[in-house]
Write an enzyme that holds these catalytic residues in place. Structure first.
Site, PDB file in Angstrom:
ATOM      1  N   ASP A  58     -29.964  -0.065 -50.180  1.00 50.99           N
ATOM      2  CA  ASP A  58     -28.694  -0.523 -50.753  1.00 50.99           C
ATOM      3  C   ASP A  58     -27.587  -0.257 -49.748  1.00 50.99           C
ATOM      4  O   ASP A  58     -26.961   0.794 -49.758  1.00 50.99           O
ATOM      5  CB  ASP A  58     -28.407   0.179 -52.078  1.00 50.99           C
ATOM      6  CG  ASP A  58     -27.120  -0.336 -52.711  1.00 50.99           C
ATOM      7  OD1 ASP A  58     -26.954  -1.563 -52.768  1.00 50.99           O
ATOM      8  OD2 ASP A  58     -26.285   0.484 -53.124  1.00 50.99           O
ATOM      9  N   HIS A  59     -27.371  -1.216 -48.860  1.00 54.84           N
ATOM     10  CA  HIS A  59     -26.346  -1.082 -47.828  1.00 54.84           C
ATOM     11  C   HIS A  59     -25.126  -1.931 -48.163  1.00 54.84           C
ATOM     12  O   HIS A  59     -25.271  -3.082 -48.580  1.00 54.84           O
ATOM     13  CB  HIS A  59     -26.897  -1.527 -46.467  1.00 54.84           C
ATOM     14  CG  HIS A  59     -27.767  -0.498 -45.808  1.00 54.84           C
ATOM     15  ND1 HIS A  59     -27.953  -0.451 -44.453  1.00 54.84           N
ATOM     16  CD2 HIS A  59     -28.494   0.518 -46.311  1.00 54.84           C
ATOM     17  CE1 HIS A  59     -28.760   0.551 -44.152  1.00 54.84           C
ATOM     18  NE2 HIS A  59     -29.102   1.149 -45.264  1.00 54.84           N
ATOM     19  N   THR A  79     -27.024   5.355 -52.552  1.00 49.10           N
ATOM     20  CA  THR A  79     -26.168   6.545 -52.529  1.00 49.10           C
ATOM     21  C   THR A  79     -25.301   6.571 -53.777  1.00 49.10           C
ATOM     22  O   THR A  79     -24.385   5.756 -53.910  1.00 49.10           O
ATOM     23  CB  THR A  79     -25.276   6.556 -51.274  1.00 49.10           C
ATOM     24  OG1 THR A  79     -26.104   6.463 -50.115  1.00 49.10           O
ATOM     25  CG2 THR A  79     -24.451   7.823 -51.195  1.00 49.10           C
ATOM     26  N   ASN A 109     -21.958   2.757 -44.643  1.00 45.60           N
ATOM     27  CA  ASN A 109     -21.860   2.118 -45.948  1.00 45.60           C
ATOM     28  C   ASN A 109     -20.691   2.615 -46.783  1.00 45.60           C
ATOM     29  O   ASN A 109     -20.080   1.838 -47.529  1.00 45.60           O
ATOM     30  CB  ASN A 109     -23.150   2.378 -46.738  1.00 45.60           C
ATOM     31  CG  ASN A 109     -24.360   1.802 -46.052  1.00 45.60           C
ATOM     32  OD1 ASN A 109     -24.366   0.638 -45.682  1.00 45.60           O
ATOM     33  ND2 ASN A 109     -25.388   2.618 -45.874  1.00 45.60           N
ATOM     34  N   GLY A 144     -34.440  16.739 -43.792  1.00 41.83           N
ATOM     35  CA  GLY A 144     -34.485  18.126 -43.340  1.00 41.83           C
ATOM     36  C   GLY A 144     -35.055  19.020 -44.410  1.00 41.83           C
ATOM     37  O   GLY A 144     -35.231  18.609 -45.568  1.00 41.83           O
ATOM     38  N   LYS A 167     -25.186   7.452 -33.372  1.00 44.15           N
ATOM     39  CA  LYS A 167     -24.676   6.618 -34.465  1.00 44.15           C
ATOM     40  C   LYS A 167     -23.816   7.389 -35.458  1.00 44.15           C
ATOM     41  O   LYS A 167     -23.332   6.811 -36.427  1.00 44.15           O
ATOM     42  CB  LYS A 167     -25.831   5.949 -35.201  1.00 44.15           C
ATOM     43  CG  LYS A 167     -26.780   6.888 -35.915  1.00 44.15           C
ATOM     44  CD  LYS A 167     -27.936   6.113 -36.552  1.00 44.15           C
ATOM     45  CE  LYS A 167     -28.903   7.054 -37.260  1.00 44.15           C
ATOM     46  NZ  LYS A 167     -30.042   6.332 -37.855  1.00 44.15           N
ATOM     47  N   GLU A 214     -24.783   7.253 -45.678  1.00 43.34           N
ATOM     48  CA  GLU A 214     -24.361   7.103 -44.290  1.00 43.34           C
ATOM     49  C   GLU A 214     -22.952   6.537 -44.249  1.00 43.34           C
ATOM     50  O   GLU A 214     -22.574   5.724 -45.104  1.00 43.34           O
ATOM     51  CB  GLU A 214     -25.316   6.176 -43.538  1.00 43.34           C
ATOM     52  CG  GLU A 214     -26.726   6.722 -43.444  1.00 43.34           C
ATOM     53  CD  GLU A 214     -27.627   5.819 -42.623  1.00 43.34           C
ATOM     54  OE1 GLU A 214     -27.598   5.923 -41.387  1.00 43.34           O
ATOM     55  OE2 GLU A 214     -28.349   5.020 -43.222  1.00 43.34           O
ATOM     56  N   LEU A 230     -33.999  21.703 -46.230  1.00 39.99           N
ATOM     57  CA  LEU A 230     -33.277  22.106 -47.431  1.00 39.99           C
ATOM     58  C   LEU A 230     -33.284  21.011 -48.484  1.00 39.99           C
ATOM     59  O   LEU A 230     -33.562  21.266 -49.666  1.00 39.99           O
ATOM     60  CB  LEU A 230     -31.837  22.512 -47.076  1.00 39.99           C
ATOM     61  CG  LEU A 230     -31.693  23.793 -46.261  1.00 39.99           C
ATOM     62  CD1 LEU A 230     -30.221  24.066 -45.960  1.00 39.99           C
ATOM     63  CD2 LEU A 230     -32.317  24.975 -46.996  1.00 39.99           C
TER      64      LEU A 230
END
Length: 337
Positions: free
Chosen positions: A36-37, A73, A109, A174, A255, A106, A176
């Protein structure tokens, strides 16, 4: 073991992408995932459909395949209550065929659509945790007054929602967030091509640790990976096809905070094909290709979603249906050669 198709929303117009999803079901794939960008990875000939809208159309045109976001997101341009509303409706209309995959987002977006200052990962992760809690609360309770650090609702009700909550898969890059995915998710999402150490030593062990802390070990849970594959009997074509997704080869530093699709395209265009192709399993031999994919199965992933970079997606789907999926299914428990 499930095998899915990544619908390249950034590469193809929505109607054309819909046709590929229908073909994927006919080819025997189990799932279709779409990102979903708000903006694609490149400006020229780029696309960025709104994932829930596209999913509704695709679900209506198919019968069996499961659709999900990889990833959405739910923390900035989309308020968690809006996401709960959208996916509640999808889940009510298409029971047990919808997955909500979410991540921390990100800047490409979120910043252009909001004008916000992009926060550090610590805040983005905290927002995601709170958003997931709110979404599930809205799906499970009638009148929700929520007072969080980032989100609030006042006597909110989702009137149309599924009898069974839509599964939420949590993306992590990552340790966590991988632990959180194991603790709070119905599944875990990551992407391929980043080295064995990340998956074997960091991500999957932390997912397992989170599962152990969750009190949810009796519930279904999938370890999903988006596998970047470029398969074609013509080895040069298999290599050249990766050029369309050159931006994926940019490092996090290259980026970071790039919020303009045209600038992302400019940076990616400078990369040599050898560096671009490193993120992909590039092969012209079916046995070699399947052996490379098997590495991820051996790590412990049980839902593999294949992202092919080429313009001719129908060719990819046909080749995978005849040459690759049967071999992969033979590797799965209960599979037959």
């Amino acid at each position: 073991m499930r095998f899915g198709y990544k619908a390249s929303a950034e590469q193809f117009a929505p109607n054309r992408l819909l046709g590929f999803a229908i073909e994927a079901e006919a080819a025997g794939f189990d799932s279709v995932f779409i990102s979903d960008h708000f903006q694609p990875w490149k400006h020229t000939d780029g696309h960025a459909p709104f994932a829930p809208s596209w999913m509704a159309a695709a679900l209506a045109r198919t019968e069996r395949v499961v659709f999900g976001t990889s990833v959405l997101t739910p923390t900035f341009r989309l308020h968690p209550s809006v996401v709960a509303h959208a996916f509640g409706t999808l889940g009510a209309m298409f029971p047990e065929r919808v997955i909500l995959g979410v991540g921390t987002g990100e800047s490409l977006n979120e910043v252009p659509s909001t004008g916000m200052v992009w926060p550090e990962l610590k805040e983005r992760s905290a927002r995601l945790r709170e958003a997931v809690t709110l979404i599930r609360t809205l799906w499970s309770e009638e009148r929700v007054t929520f007072k969080g650090d980032y989100y609030q609702t006042q006597n909110a009700t989702i009137y149309d929602k599924p009898d069974k909550m839509v599964p939420i898969y949590l993306a992590a890059g990552g340790p966590l967030n991988a632990r959180y995915a194991g603790r709070a998710g119905d599944g875990f999402i990551c992407t391929s091509g980043k080295g064995a150490e990340l998956y074997v030593d960091q991500l999957l062990p932390n997912v397992a640790a989170g599962r152990g802390e969750s009190g949810r070990t009796d519930l279904p849970f999938e370890r999903m990976i988006e596998v970047k594959v470029s398969f074609d009997p013509d080895p040069q074509a298999a290599l050249d096809n990766t050029r369309a997704w050159a931006a994926l080869a940019l490092s996090a530093e290259e980026k970071h905070s790039v919020e303009d699709a045209a600038e992302m395209e400019r940076l990616a265009a400078q990369l040599p094909i050898e560096r671009i192709a490193k993120r992909w399993i590039v092969s012209s031999d079916p046995e070699e290709h399947v052996a490379a994919i098997k590495t991820y199965i051996d790590y412990g992933f049980d839902h593999l979603v294949f992202h092919a970079p080429g313009e001719d997606q129908s060719r990819f789907l046909s080749l995978y249906a005849t040459e690759i999926l049967p071999r992969l299914r033979a590797l799965a428990p209960g599979g037959s050669s």
